[in-house]
Design a protein around this motif. Structure first.
Motif, PDB file in Angstrom:
ATOM      1  N   GLN A  61      -6.605  -9.750   3.278  1.00  0.00           N
ATOM      2  CA  GLN A  61      -6.895  -8.315   3.381  1.00  0.00           C
ATOM      3  C   GLN A  61      -6.599  -7.748   4.771  1.00  0.00           C
ATOM      4  OE1 GLN A  61      -7.469  -6.559   0.622  1.00  0.00           O
ATOM      5  NE2 GLN A  61      -7.348  -8.501  -0.470  1.00  0.00           N
TER       6      GLN A  61
ATOM      7  N   LEU B 162       3.716  -0.431   4.547  1.00  0.00           N
ATOM      8  CA  LEU B 162       2.328  -0.744   4.872  1.00  0.00           C
ATOM      9  C   LEU B 162       1.825  -1.638   3.752  1.00  0.00           C
ATOM     10  CD1 LEU B 162      -0.346  -0.300   6.457  1.00  0.00           C
ATOM     11  CD2 LEU B 162      -0.737   1.696   4.992  1.00  0.00           C
ATOM     12  N   TYR B 163       1.326  -2.829   4.106  1.00  0.00           N
ATOM     13  CA  TYR B 163       0.864  -3.772   3.091  1.00  0.00           C
ATOM     14  C   TYR B 163      -0.314  -4.561   3.629  1.00  0.00           C
ATOM     15  CZ  TYR B 163       3.316  -7.469   5.689  1.00  0.00           C
ATOM     16  OH  TYR B 163       3.742  -8.341   6.659  1.00  0.00           O
ATOM     17  N   HIS B 164      -1.004  -5.251   2.716  1.00  0.00           N
ATOM     18  CA  HIS B 164      -2.053  -6.188   3.146  1.00  0.00           C
ATOM     19  C   HIS B 164      -1.800  -7.539   2.491  1.00  0.00           C
ATOM     20  CE1 HIS B 164      -3.897  -4.274  -0.449  1.00  0.00           C
ATOM     21  NE2 HIS B 164      -4.453  -5.450  -0.645  1.00  0.00           N
TER      22      HIS B 164
ATOM     23  N   ASP C  31       0.828  -1.194   0.000  1.00  0.00           N
ATOM     24  CA  ASP C  31       0.000   0.000   0.000  1.00  0.00           C
ATOM     25  C   ASP C  31       0.871   1.256   0.000  1.00  0.00           C
ATOM     26  OD1 ASP C  31      -2.410  -1.452   0.073  1.00  0.00           O
ATOM     27  OD2 ASP C  31      -2.250  -1.681   2.244  1.00  0.00           O
TER      28      ASP C  31
ATOM     29  N   THR D 157       1.989  -3.312   9.187  1.00  0.00           N
ATOM     30  CA  THR D 157       3.050  -2.310   9.082  1.00  0.00           C
ATOM     31  C   THR D 157       4.314  -2.939   9.648  1.00  0.00           C
ATOM     32  OG1 THR D 157       1.465  -0.516   9.392  1.00  0.00           O
ATOM     33  CG2 THR D 157       3.786   0.007   9.733  1.00  0.00           C
TER      34      THR D 157
ATOM     35  N   LYS E 216      -4.221  -5.712   7.141  1.00  0.00           N
ATOM     36  CA  LYS E 216      -3.160  -4.716   6.961  1.00  0.00           C
ATOM     37  C   LYS E 216      -2.059  -4.939   7.985  1.00  0.00           C
ATOM     38  CE  LYS E 216      -5.726  -1.178   4.656  1.00  0.00           C
ATOM     39  NZ  LYS E 216      -5.141  -0.225   3.778  1.00  0.00           N
TER      40      LYS E 216
END
Length: 127
Positions: free
Chosen positions: A97, A91-93, A46, A101, A99
């Motif tokens: 889904q 920051l990713y998922h 993200d 960090t 999330k």
């Protein structure tokens, strides 16, 4: 007429040598380096932020950038061989889904940044 020819001939030869000896100077010392961070296929980035530092292995000159475009950054540097160090936060998922960090690092001890542009990929290491 003959004396005139003997006078003009050396001048013409000298001019011909001077014209053919001239060459264009090569001042192609810089390149655009694109440093890309490889991430696993199981996550979707993200936002990535951090600092990429490339250090010339010959003269120890360093260049840094914090401007990420997705998972890569670009900087103008002098062509040569470099070590690369990246530190930052991502920051990713994941596939569910959720999330996350996390802090990360990436590095390369030897990369040739010689082409126009030079593209180098380094693997992400989560901390």
């Amino acid at each position: 007429m003959r004396k005139r020819l003997l006078y003009i001939l050396p001048i013409a030869i000298l001019m011909l040598i001077t014209i053919t000896a001239c060459h264009e100077d090569n001042d192609d010392y810089n390149t655009s380096a694109v440093i890309s961070i490889n991430v696993p296929d199981s996550i979707i980035i993200d936002k990535m932020q951090g600092t990429v530092t490339v250090t010339n292995l010959n003269n120890k000159q360093s260049y840094s950038s914090s401007n990420f475009n997705g998972t890569s950054t670009s900087m103008d540097i002098m062509r040569g061989c470099y070590s690369i160090s990246v530190t930052g936060t991502v920051l990713y998922h994941d596939s569910l889904q959720i999330k996350h960090t996390r802090n990360f690092r990436a590095s390369s001890s030897y990369s040739e940044l010689l082409k126009h542009p030079s593209v180098v990929s380094v693997d992400i290491i989560f901390m």
